[in-house]
Design a protein around this motif. Sequence first.
Motif, PDB file in Angstrom:
ATOM      1  N   ALA A 151       0.834  -1.202   0.000  1.00  0.00           N
ATOM      2  CA  ALA A 151       0.000   0.000   0.000  1.00  0.00           C
ATOM      3  C   ALA A 151       0.874   1.259   0.000  1.00  0.00           C
ATOM      4  O   ALA A 151       0.585   2.224  -0.719  1.00  0.00           O
ATOM      5  N   TYR A 152       1.947   1.232   0.786  1.00  0.00           N
ATOM      6  CA  TYR A 152       2.864   2.375   0.841  1.00  0.00           C
ATOM      7  C   TYR A 152       3.504   2.612  -0.517  1.00  0.00           C
ATOM      8  O   TYR A 152       3.577   3.751  -0.998  1.00  0.00           O
ATOM      9  N   GLN A 153       3.963   1.542  -1.156  1.00  0.00           N
ATOM     10  CA  GLN A 153       4.599   1.664  -2.464  1.00  0.00           C
ATOM     11  C   GLN A 153       3.619   2.199  -3.505  1.00  0.00           C
ATOM     12  O   GLN A 153       3.992   3.020  -4.351  1.00  0.00           O
ATOM     13  N   LEU A 154       2.377   1.757  -3.472  1.00  0.00           N
ATOM     14  CA  LEU A 154       1.385   2.230  -4.424  1.00  0.00           C
ATOM     15  C   LEU A 154       1.086   3.709  -4.198  1.00  0.00           C
ATOM     16  O   LEU A 154       0.991   4.485  -5.158  1.00  0.00           O
ATOM     17  N   ALA A 155       0.959   4.107  -2.945  1.00  0.00           N
ATOM     18  CA  ALA A 155       0.728   5.528  -2.642  1.00  0.00           C
ATOM     19  C   ALA A 155       1.913   6.376  -3.102  1.00  0.00           C
ATOM     20  O   ALA A 155       1.725   7.447  -3.693  1.00  0.00           O
ATOM     21  N   ALA A 156       3.129   5.908  -2.857  1.00  0.00           N
ATOM     22  CA  ALA A 156       4.322   6.633  -3.293  1.00  0.00           C
ATOM     23  C   ALA A 156       4.339   6.773  -4.812  1.00  0.00           C
ATOM     24  O   ALA A 156       4.677   7.833  -5.344  1.00  0.00           O
ATOM     25  N   LYS A 157       3.948   5.727  -5.512  1.00  0.00           N
ATOM     26  CA  LYS A 157       3.887   5.771  -6.977  1.00  0.00           C
ATOM     27  C   LYS A 157       2.895   6.832  -7.442  1.00  0.00           C
ATOM     28  O   LYS A 157       3.181   7.624  -8.342  1.00  0.00           O
ATOM     29  N   HIS A 158       1.733   6.883  -6.806  1.00  0.00           N
ATOM     30  CA  HIS A 158       0.718   7.869  -7.174  1.00  0.00           C
ATOM     31  C   HIS A 158       1.235   9.289  -6.953  1.00  0.00           C
ATOM     32  O   HIS A 158       1.040  10.166  -7.803  1.00  0.00           O
ATOM     33  N   TYR A 159       1.875   9.533  -5.816  1.00  0.00           N
ATOM     34  CA  TYR A 159       2.398  10.865  -5.536  1.00  0.00           C
ATOM     35  C   TYR A 159       3.532  11.232  -6.485  1.00  0.00           C
ATOM     36  O   TYR A 159       3.622  12.376  -6.930  1.00  0.00           O
ATOM     37  N   GLN A 160       4.387  10.265  -6.826  1.00  0.00           N
ATOM     38  CA  GLN A 160       5.463  10.525  -7.782  1.00  0.00           C
ATOM     39  C   GLN A 160       4.878  10.930  -9.134  1.00  0.00           C
ATOM     40  O   GLN A 160       5.349  11.889  -9.758  1.00  0.00           O
ATOM     41  N   GLU A 161       3.875  10.204  -9.595  1.00  0.00           N
ATOM     42  CA  GLU A 161       3.254  10.510 -10.877  1.00  0.00           C
ATOM     43  C   GLU A 161       2.580  11.879 -10.849  1.00  0.00           C
ATOM     44  O   GLU A 161       2.683  12.648 -11.808  1.00  0.00           O
ATOM     45  N   ALA A 162       1.908  12.197  -9.758  1.00  0.00           N
ATOM     46  CA  ALA A 162       1.261  13.508  -9.638  1.00  0.00           C
ATOM     47  C   ALA A 162       2.307  14.625  -9.640  1.00  0.00           C
ATOM     48  O   ALA A 162       2.124  15.658 -10.303  1.00  0.00           O
ATOM     49  N   MET A 163       3.410  14.422  -8.922  1.00  0.00           N
ATOM     50  CA  MET A 163       4.455  15.444  -8.889  1.00  0.00           C
ATOM     51  C   MET A 163       5.103  15.608 -10.259  1.00  0.00           C
ATOM     52  O   MET A 163       5.474  16.720 -10.638  1.00  0.00           O
ATOM     53  N   ASP A 164       5.245  14.521 -11.003  1.00  0.00           N
ATOM     54  CA  ASP A 164       5.804  14.608 -12.358  1.00  0.00           C
ATOM     55  C   ASP A 164       4.948  15.511 -13.245  1.00  0.00           C
ATOM     56  O   ASP A 164       5.472  16.219 -14.101  1.00  0.00           O
ATOM     57  N   ILE A 165       3.647  15.490 -13.032  1.00  0.00           N
ATOM     58  CA  ILE A 165       2.732  16.266 -13.857  1.00  0.00           C
ATOM     59  C   ILE A 165       2.680  17.730 -13.415  1.00  0.00           C
ATOM     60  O   ILE A 165       2.687  18.638 -14.242  1.00  0.00           O
TER      61      ILE A 165
END
Length: 89
Positions: A32-46
């Motif tokens: 769950a932590y890794q998935l949340a981190a992935k979502h935040y990374q993708e949002a920050m990239d945008i």
Amino acid sequence: MSRAEKRAFYQLVRKAGYREFWRIMDEFHARAYQLAAKHYQEAMDIVLQPKQKAAVVAKAEEIRELWDGIFAVNTDVTEGVELDDPGGH
């Protein structure tokens, strides 16, 4: 996660001993932590410029390590091992 998958996961957890229960929970929370981190990374990239993103990532690591005392979050030990995929993925 389908109803059948939820039931299977529930049965797995019910049958688990103390140590197995915590191994299951560690894996579940790490995923769950890794998935949340992935979502935040993708949002920050945008949304953010690279320097802004780097500052946010550095601050998040500082908070995780200094405030919460968590120095590493990984799923290396469970990589490729399926646990009826409690995250539904």
